[in-house]
Structure formats: structure tokens, C-alpha cells
Design a protein around this motif. Structure first.
Motif, PDB file in Angstrom:
ATOM      1  N   GLU A   1      -6.275  -4.086  -5.673  1.00  0.00           N
ATOM      2  CA  GLU A   1      -7.726  -4.037  -5.489  1.00  0.00           C
ATOM      3  C   GLU A   1      -8.209  -4.986  -4.407  1.00  0.00           C
TER       4      GLU A   1
ATOM      5  N   LEU B   1      -3.967   9.809   1.364  1.00  0.00           N
ATOM      6  CA  LEU B   1      -4.371   8.973   0.237  1.00  0.00           C
ATOM      7  C   LEU B   1      -3.650   7.639   0.355  1.00  0.00           C
TER       8      LEU B   1
ATOM      9  N   LEU C   1      -1.898  10.076  -6.482  1.00  0.00           N
ATOM     10  CA  LEU C   1      -2.563   8.805  -6.224  1.00  0.00           C
ATOM     11  C   LEU C   1      -4.038   8.909  -6.602  1.00  0.00           C
ATOM     12  N   ILE C   2      -4.672   7.752  -6.749  1.00  0.00           N
ATOM     13  CA  ILE C   2      -6.111   7.731  -7.032  1.00  0.00           C
ATOM     14  C   ILE C   2      -6.850   8.264  -5.802  1.00  0.00           C
TER      15      ILE C   2
ATOM     16  N   ARG D   1      -6.282  11.673 -10.446  1.00  0.00           N
ATOM     17  CA  ARG D   1      -5.107  11.716  -9.593  1.00  0.00           C
ATOM     18  C   ARG D   1      -5.130  13.000  -8.771  1.00  0.00           C
TER      19      ARG D   1
ATOM     20  N   VAL E   1      -8.471   1.364  -2.802  1.00  0.00           N
ATOM     21  CA  VAL E   1      -8.241   2.803  -2.596  1.00  0.00           C
ATOM     22  C   VAL E   1      -9.046   3.278  -1.397  1.00  0.00           C
TER      23      VAL E   1
ATOM     24  N   THR F   1       1.150   5.152   0.668  1.00  0.00           N
ATOM     25  CA  THR F   1       0.461   6.159   1.473  1.00  0.00           C
ATOM     26  C   THR F   1       1.130   7.510   1.288  1.00  0.00           C
TER      27      THR F   1
ATOM     28  N   ASN G   1      -3.275   3.870  -1.669  1.00  0.00           N
ATOM     29  CA  ASN G   1      -3.535   3.056  -2.861  1.00  0.00           C
ATOM     30  C   ASN G   1      -2.817   1.724  -2.727  1.00  0.00           C
TER      31      ASN G   1
ATOM     32  N   VAL H   1       0.851  -1.194   0.000  1.00  0.00           N
ATOM     33  CA  VAL H   1       0.000   0.000   0.000  1.00  0.00           C
ATOM     34  C   VAL H   1       0.884   1.241   0.000  1.00  0.00           C
TER      35      VAL H   1
ATOM     36  N   ARG I   1     -10.724   5.689 -12.090  1.00  0.00           N
ATOM     37  CA  ARG I   1      -9.394   5.359 -11.596  1.00  0.00           C
ATOM     38  C   ARG I   1      -8.325   6.146 -12.351  1.00  0.00           C
TER      39      ARG I   1
END
Length: 435
Positions: free
Chosen positions: A414, A409, A48-49, A310, A389, A26, A411, A24, A307
Motif C-alpha cells: 500500500e 494491472l 490482481l486487484i 480480482r 494498486v 505486473t 499491485n 510490484v 480489495r
């Protein structure tokens, strides 16, 4: 000029992030809104998304475009100028500004109210009804992940069953308007919709005298070139209730309709400004004027479903700071931004979910209603969630009384457990508030 080095994370913030899955990413930024000082940072310029924290941009752009609490949307019925005052007109044309709150029959902001006004102005028969799409390229908005067109003329009742195409939207709106006109006592000869006459300014032909000297333009506009005349007009209430019902429950359909309403605004001459791409460029221009750092920022929609969106923590915190420093309020005030925020009169901050208040996500707590319960913390922030996310961006009041703007944030793949990411965000917020 050498910029001051920003701090990293305190031991408390590092502890809050401990245990996150290693795959992940961050990014985090925290700013003291009283001093402007950055108090914590972790990769704050990493794009990031953002998921639904994108709605912060949509909401801010809406308040800016509509001048806050005093803003509203309008819709009108017009007739050919040469037929103004006549009982029989060739056409009644519906023209709008992207109002997502217009109803068929409820209250003063409705097709029923427009029809009643037209009748009161003496209109008794219309050859046809026309719908003016204005500058909005409704079909272009179907390119978003939401996947539906966003016409400038729409009805609030569509939220439960939105039209799947521009043609369907026109049919449903046209049928509703014709029904209300007939109900009001105005005969409409045709059920089929006509084509609206575009609003184009009349440019008189140049004139000169016998000696070839330039004369002033002829002040008389030919009847066929005169702009249409209004016979009815309605307007929405303040935009803020609709904004609240968009940001608090994170309503994607409403967010995309707000984006389309931005496309309907006049006064912009940028190419394609009525399209999805042009409207997103308009949003970027608004952020740039506010001084928001757009490095790495990509805007793909109004809801954050895409997605392709950003954001960086720096951009989000920059926007939060501007909306705090220059607050929109329901009434003019000479109070400081801190006083406005503390007394809950900052319209942007109050549109955000409020942590820990309980109830459904349709209420004041929104998507934060069940988070940080029992903490006693003042957290007003926007959540963001997509597979892999999770994001949180907004304001928190620290124990010291300082108000902090923050954005985090996260990401990952999935398959990342989102509850773990949210728990880490809640720990971060608690650590920020403990200062």
C-alpha cells in the motif's frame, strides 16, 4: 489441441517497465483487434486487484442489459385495478426499475411529472402512498466497500447526500412524492407510507366438468386479484450519458447504483438475484455468454473499491474485444467495428476517459485528462487506483493504424508510489502506439 504460444514483451515494453519497485506484481495483455492476435503478454492470467477498472464490467453489463442507446429506465404510479378511473383510491404505489436519474421536479423524468399525470387521469385523493422495492434487496448492497444501501427507487438528488439506510431512503422518497402529489392537487390522507402489494401473477384454480374432464381456466380474474393499473409513467433518457458520467470521472456512487439497477431487472429466476451476490452472479453470467475467460475473476462490487475484486488482463481484454467487435451505437449502422470506433460512435469506447485532452475529470478526458498530454495519441481507457494498486485498460491506436486492446494491472504494498506506476503505464502505452 495445442494452443499457440503467446509472445512475451518486446524490448520497448520491457524498457517501459524498467525501474518499477521489485515488490510490484505486473500483469499485461495486448491484443490486435483487427487480427485478434495477442501481441504482448506478461502473466496475463494472474488475478490482481483491478480497482476502478472493475467499472468496465459494470458499464458493459449496463449497456447489454439496456440494449445500448435505445435503453432506458422507467418509473410508474399504479392504483388498485378495481379503482381504476375513480377519483378516490386507497393507494398510489410508486414502482421503478432502478432508475438513478429520476428527479423530484426537473423535467419529464420526475416525481412532479408522475403527479401531474395522475391528476390528469382523474385521481384527486389517495388514502396513502406506497413504495414498491421490487426485487432489489437494497440493504444487501451496503456490504460493499461503498457501504450504503442501493434501493430500486432512488432520486438523482441523493448523490450529494445519499441516505444511510433503507428506512431513510423510503422516508425521503415518500415525503418527496407526497409533496409533489399535493402540489399537483391530489389529496393524500396519510403521511405515513403504506406497504406495497407485491406483483404476483394470478393463477386461476383448475376446473373440470361433471365428467371430470379438464376445462380451460376461467378467463375472469377476481377484482381483488387483478394486477394494479398504471395511472402515470415516466422514463429516463438514454443510459449512455449516465454511463459517461460514471466511467469518465470514475464515480463510485454512480457505479454502485448501476449495479443495483441490474438487480431490478425482471426475467431472471436465479435464487437471490435481487441481492448483491445474485446481481454479481448475473454479471458473471453475462460475461460468460460473451465468451470472456473468467478464470481467477472475482466480482465484489460495481465500483472497484473493494480489495476483494480480482481481474486478469485476459478477462479485461476479452471484454474490451467483445465491446469493440459488437459495438453499441446511437443509430443502426452497417459500418465495420473499425469504422465505428474510428468515427467515435462506439458508445462503450466513448464512455471511457480520453487521454491528454485537458480539463477537469468531469469532462471528456475524465481521469486521463492530464495524462499523456502532448503525445497526440488516441487512448481511450479506464484507470484504476487504490493504495498500492494502479491499473489501466482500454484501447490505443498505434502509429500503423491498428487498434489495440490492452490491460495492465499493477499491485504492490500500500505504500507503493502510485505516480511511478502510472508513469510506467504511460510509457507502455507510448511504446504500444509506436508500432
Amino acid at each position: 489441441m495445442v494452443l499457440p504460444r503467446e509472445p512475451g514483451l518486446t524490448p520497448q515494453l520491457r524498457a517501459a517497465l524498467r525501474g518499477l519497485p521489485g515488490d510490484v506484481t505486473t500483469a499485461l495483455l495486448v491484443r490486435d483487434l483487427g487480427t485478434g492476435e495477442v501481441t504482448a503478454a506478461l502473466s496475463p492470467d494472474t488475478p490482481l486487484i483491478p480497482a476502478s477498472t472493475t467499472k468496465l464490467v459494470t458499464g458493459a453489463a449496463t449497456l447489454i442489459a439496456r440494449q445500448g442507446a435505445s435503453g432506458w429506465w422507467s418509473t410508474e404510479l399504479t392504483v388498485p385495478a378495481a379503482q381504476e378511473g375513480q377519483a378516490r383510491v386507497n393507494a398510489l404505489t410508486l414502482r421503478g426499475s432502478g432508475d438513478p436519474t429520476l428527479s423530484v421536479s426537473e423535467g419529464a423524468n420526475s416525481l412532479r411529472a408522475l403527479a401531474a399525470q395522475a391528476y390528469a387521469r382523474g385521481v384527486r385523493r389517495a388514502g396513502e402512498v406506497r413504495l414498491d422495492p421490487g426485487r432489489v434487496d437494497a440493504a444487501s448492497f451496503a456490504a460493499t466497500e461503498y457501504g450504503l444501501p442501493m434501493p430500486a427507487l432512488r432520486l438523482s438528488g441523493w448523490e450529494a447526500r445519499p441516505p444511510g439506510s433503507v428506512a431513510e431512503a423510503q422516508r425521503r422518497l415518500g415525503a418527496a412524492l407526497i409533496g409533489e402529489l399535493r402540489r399537483a392537487g391530489i389529496r393524500v390522507d396519510r403521511d405515513a407510507l403504506g406497504t406495497a402489494v407485491p406483483r404476483r401473477p394470478y393463477v386461476p384454480a383448475p376446473r373440470q366438468d361433471a365428467q371430470g374432464r379438464r376445462l380451460d381456466p376461467d378467463p375472469v380474474i377476481p377484482a381483488a386479484r387483478r394486477p394494479e393499473s398504471g395511472v402515470a409513467s415516466v422514463r429516463s433518457g438514454p443510459v449512455t450519458p449516465f454511463l459517461n458520467s460514471t466511467l469518465r470521472p470514475s464515480d463510485n456512487a454512480r457505479a454502485e447504483s448501476l449495479l443495483a439497477a441490474l438487480a431490478a431487472l425482471p426475467g431472471e429466476d436465479d435464487a437471490g438475484s435481487g441481492t448483491l451476490a445474485g446481481t454479481l452472479n448475473r454479471e458473471r453470467a453475462a460475461l460468460r455468454r460473451l465468451g470472456v475467460d473468467l478464470s481467477g475473476v472475482v466480482l465484489a462490487d460495481g465500483s472497484g473499491l473493494s480489495r476483494s475484486d480480482r481481474q486478469t488482463p485476459r478477462a479485461l481484454v476479452g471484454l474490451l474485444k467483445v465491446m469493440y467487435d459488437l459495438p453499441y451505437t446511437a443509430a443502426p449502422t452497417t459500418d465495420t467495428p473499425a469504422q465505428v470506433y474510428a468515427t467515435r460512435r462506439n458508445l462503450f469506447a466513448e464512455a471511457l476517459p480520453q487521454a491528454g485532452v485537458g480539463g477537469s475529470k468531469e469532462g471528456r478526458g475524465g481521469t486521463l485528462a492530464a495524462r499523456l498530454t502532448g503525445s497526440g495519441l488516441d487512448v481511450r481507457a479506464k484507470t484504476g487506483t487504490l493504495p498500492g494498486v494502479s491499473a489501466l485498460a482500454g484501447y490505443v491506436t498505434a502509429r500503423s493504424g491498428r487498434t489495440l486492446a490492452f490491460a495492465v494491472l499493477m499491485n504492490g504494498p500500500e505504500s507503493t508510489p502510485l505516480l511511478e506506476l502510472r508513469a510506467a503505464q504511460d510509457r507502455l502505452v507510448r511504446a504500444l502506439a509506436a508500432d
